[in-house]
Design an enzyme around this catalytic site. Sequence first.
Site, PDB file in Angstrom:
ATOM      1  N   ASN A   9       0.874  -1.177   0.000  1.00 21.88           N
ATOM      2  CA  ASN A   9       0.000   0.000   0.000  1.00 21.88           C
ATOM      3  C   ASN A   9       0.911   1.226   0.000  1.00 21.88           C
ATOM      4  O   ASN A   9       1.474   1.585   1.025  1.00 21.88           O
ATOM      5  CB  ASN A   9      -0.883  -0.044   1.257  1.00 21.88           C
ATOM      6  CG  ASN A   9      -1.688   1.232   1.438  1.00 21.88           C
ATOM      7  OD1 ASN A   9      -1.771   2.061   0.535  1.00 21.88           O
ATOM      8  ND2 ASN A   9      -2.287   1.376   2.613  1.00 21.88           N
ATOM      9  N   TRP A  10       1.034   1.841  -1.157  1.00 18.13           N
ATOM     10  CA  TRP A  10       2.003   2.953  -1.299  1.00 18.13           C
ATOM     11  C   TRP A  10       1.507   4.246  -0.664  1.00 18.13           C
ATOM     12  O   TRP A  10       2.265   5.206  -0.539  1.00 18.13           O
ATOM     13  CB  TRP A  10       2.307   3.195  -2.784  1.00 18.13           C
ATOM     14  CG  TRP A  10       3.071   2.085  -3.456  1.00 18.13           C
ATOM     15  CD1 TRP A  10       3.334   0.835  -2.960  1.00 18.13           C
ATOM     16  CD2 TRP A  10       3.658   2.121  -4.762  1.00 18.13           C
ATOM     17  NE1 TRP A  10       4.045   0.093  -3.879  1.00 18.13           N
ATOM     18  CE2 TRP A  10       4.261   0.872  -4.995  1.00 18.13           C
ATOM     19  CE3 TRP A  10       3.723   3.100  -5.756  1.00 18.13           C
ATOM     20  CZ2 TRP A  10       4.931   0.568  -6.182  1.00 18.13           C
ATOM     21  CZ3 TRP A  10       4.391   2.795  -6.940  1.00 18.13           C
ATOM     22  CH2 TRP A  10       4.991   1.543  -7.142  1.00 18.13           C
ATOM     23  N   LYS A  11       0.248   4.314  -0.339  1.00 21.41           N
ATOM     24  CA  LYS A  11      -0.352   5.519   0.257  1.00 21.41           C
ATOM     25  C   LYS A  11      -0.071   6.758  -0.614  1.00 21.41           C
ATOM     26  O   LYS A  11       0.045   6.621  -1.841  1.00 21.41           O
ATOM     27  CB  LYS A  11       0.128   5.702   1.698  1.00 21.41           C
ATOM     28  CG  LYS A  11      -0.051   4.428   2.518  1.00 21.41           C
ATOM     29  CD  LYS A  11       0.110   4.625   3.989  1.00 21.41           C
ATOM     30  CE  LYS A  11      -0.050   3.282   4.684  1.00 21.41           C
ATOM     31  NZ  LYS A  11      -0.053   3.392   6.147  1.00 21.41           N
ATOM     32  N   HIS A  99      -9.586   0.933   4.500  1.00 18.11           N
ATOM     33  CA  HIS A  99      -8.351   1.151   5.249  1.00 18.11           C
ATOM     34  C   HIS A  99      -8.640   2.141   6.389  1.00 18.11           C
ATOM     35  O   HIS A  99      -9.435   3.074   6.222  1.00 18.11           O
ATOM     36  CB  HIS A  99      -7.265   1.706   4.313  1.00 18.11           C
ATOM     37  CG  HIS A  99      -5.909   1.722   4.948  1.00 18.11           C
ATOM     38  ND1 HIS A  99      -5.544   2.684   5.863  1.00 18.11           N
ATOM     39  CD2 HIS A  99      -4.860   0.874   4.850  1.00 18.11           C
ATOM     40  CE1 HIS A  99      -4.311   2.434   6.285  1.00 18.11           C
ATOM     41  NE2 HIS A  99      -3.876   1.339   5.689  1.00 18.11           N
ATOM     42  N   GLU A 101      -7.074   4.591   7.463  1.00 23.35           N
ATOM     43  CA  GLU A 101      -6.836   5.999   7.122  1.00 23.35           C
ATOM     44  C   GLU A 101      -8.012   6.581   6.339  1.00 23.35           C
ATOM     45  O   GLU A 101      -8.315   7.769   6.448  1.00 23.35           O
ATOM     46  CB  GLU A 101      -5.512   6.128   6.347  1.00 23.35           C
ATOM     47  CG  GLU A 101      -4.329   5.900   7.280  1.00 23.35           C
ATOM     48  CD  GLU A 101      -3.066   5.386   6.615  1.00 23.35           C
ATOM     49  OE1 GLU A 101      -2.959   5.426   5.375  1.00 23.35           O
ATOM     50  OE2 GLU A 101      -2.179   4.916   7.355  1.00 23.35           O
ATOM     51  N   GLU A 172      -5.517  -4.971  10.400  1.00 21.46           N
ATOM     52  CA  GLU A 172      -4.478  -3.980  10.663  1.00 21.46           C
ATOM     53  C   GLU A 172      -4.805  -3.194  11.930  1.00 21.46           C
ATOM     54  O   GLU A 172      -5.598  -2.225  11.879  1.00 21.46           O
ATOM     55  CB  GLU A 172      -4.385  -2.993   9.495  1.00 21.46           C
ATOM     56  CG  GLU A 172      -4.017  -3.631   8.167  1.00 21.46           C
ATOM     57  CD  GLU A 172      -3.506  -2.575   7.188  1.00 21.46           C
ATOM     58  OE1 GLU A 172      -2.380  -2.726   6.735  1.00 21.46           O
ATOM     59  OE2 GLU A 172      -4.225  -1.605   6.908  1.00 21.46           O
ATOM     60  N   GLY A 178       2.357   2.202  10.722  1.00 20.85           N
ATOM     61  CA  GLY A 178       3.316   3.292  10.565  1.00 20.85           C
ATOM     62  C   GLY A 178       4.001   3.717  11.856  1.00 20.85           C
ATOM     63  O   GLY A 178       4.624   4.768  11.910  1.00 20.85           O
ATOM     64  N   SER A 218       3.338  -2.108  10.375  1.00 16.72           N
ATOM     65  CA  SER A 218       4.783  -2.125  10.613  1.00 16.72           C
ATOM     66  C   SER A 218       5.464  -3.441  10.202  1.00 16.72           C
ATOM     67  O   SER A 218       6.421  -3.884  10.829  1.00 16.72           O
ATOM     68  CB  SER A 218       5.092  -1.788  12.082  1.00 16.72           C
ATOM     69  OG  SER A 218       4.634  -0.489  12.392  1.00 16.72           O
ATOM     70  N   GLY A 239       2.789  -1.022   4.283  1.00 12.19           N
ATOM     71  CA  GLY A 239       2.877   0.377   3.877  1.00 12.19           C
ATOM     72  C   GLY A 239       4.328   0.781   3.655  1.00 12.19           C
ATOM     73  O   GLY A 239       4.915   0.521   2.601  1.00 12.19           O
ATOM     74  N   GLY A 240       4.929   1.380   4.669  1.00 14.72           N
ATOM     75  CA  GLY A 240       6.277   1.947   4.578  1.00 14.72           C
ATOM     76  C   GLY A 240       7.313   1.060   3.898  1.00 14.72           C
ATOM     77  O   GLY A 240       8.033   1.513   2.995  1.00 14.72           O
TER      78      GLY A 240
END
Length: 264
Positions: A9-11, A99, A101, A172, A178, A218, A239-240
């Site tokens: 997930n590149w956000k 998600h 977010e 999640e 994150g 994470s 993500g990251g």
Amino acid sequence: MRKKIIAGNWKLNMTQDQTKSFLSEVSSKLNQNDLTQVQALVCPSFTSLAVAANAIKESGLTIALGAQNCSQHKSGAYTGEINTEMLKEIGVTHVLVGHSERREHFSEDNATINAKVKTGIEAGLHVILCCGESEATRESGETDAWVAGQIEAGIKGLELNDFASRITIAYEPIWAIGTGKVCDSAEANRVIKVIRCKLAQLLNQTTADATSILYGGSVKSSNIDEIMGQSDIDGALVGGASIQVAEFPALVASAAKEASKAAA
Ligand code: PGA
């Protein structure tokens, strides 16, 4: 056997140029053999999807393309929205829905998320339905009921035979996203079992057993082996680490190693 999945997930990251160079570097590190055992998926921003589709085609690798969101509406007066047909036209096969977010920053409630899940399924896309509790919910001991409630609301009204082949769940915990604070893998496995029980109760055991459920929060190359080693975790939504050239291929390799062990 359930499919192992590593989804990136590149956000809100990566321009078209960055997408192109990232995917070309990552492709040289990915092994097609691993990709036959693991579904690798990247979810760039809308504006980078077409560039990503081309880069994947050029690589010749089996990497799927996902969107981070879609409209629940098919067309009409919805300024700023992107519909499933537009996504499919570019070569998108997967979509993330619900998600945390999107729930938090864009006020997406369970009803909106359910509408998006249905729209995605009707369009023939694979939907990754996300769920997870906040730190406060966890501290009040309500994690299991919260997550089960999100799943029940998210899949409401779906046809049983649409389900297993096209819906993946991602658990999640919000406090682990994150933050570097990865959820203990045994605890993540326990909550994922709760989700699978809920699916069995709402649908049936066969469908629940066939549904891939991912962990997210994470995840990186230093903890993926332990996560993938859990009985009920079928992969990761990342993500990251998914936008780091050295990390994404390492995550896919770990999932492939686990898939080979399970097949042996
Ligand atoms: P993270 O994000 O891997 O950076 O914690 C996961 C996600 O939001 O899907």
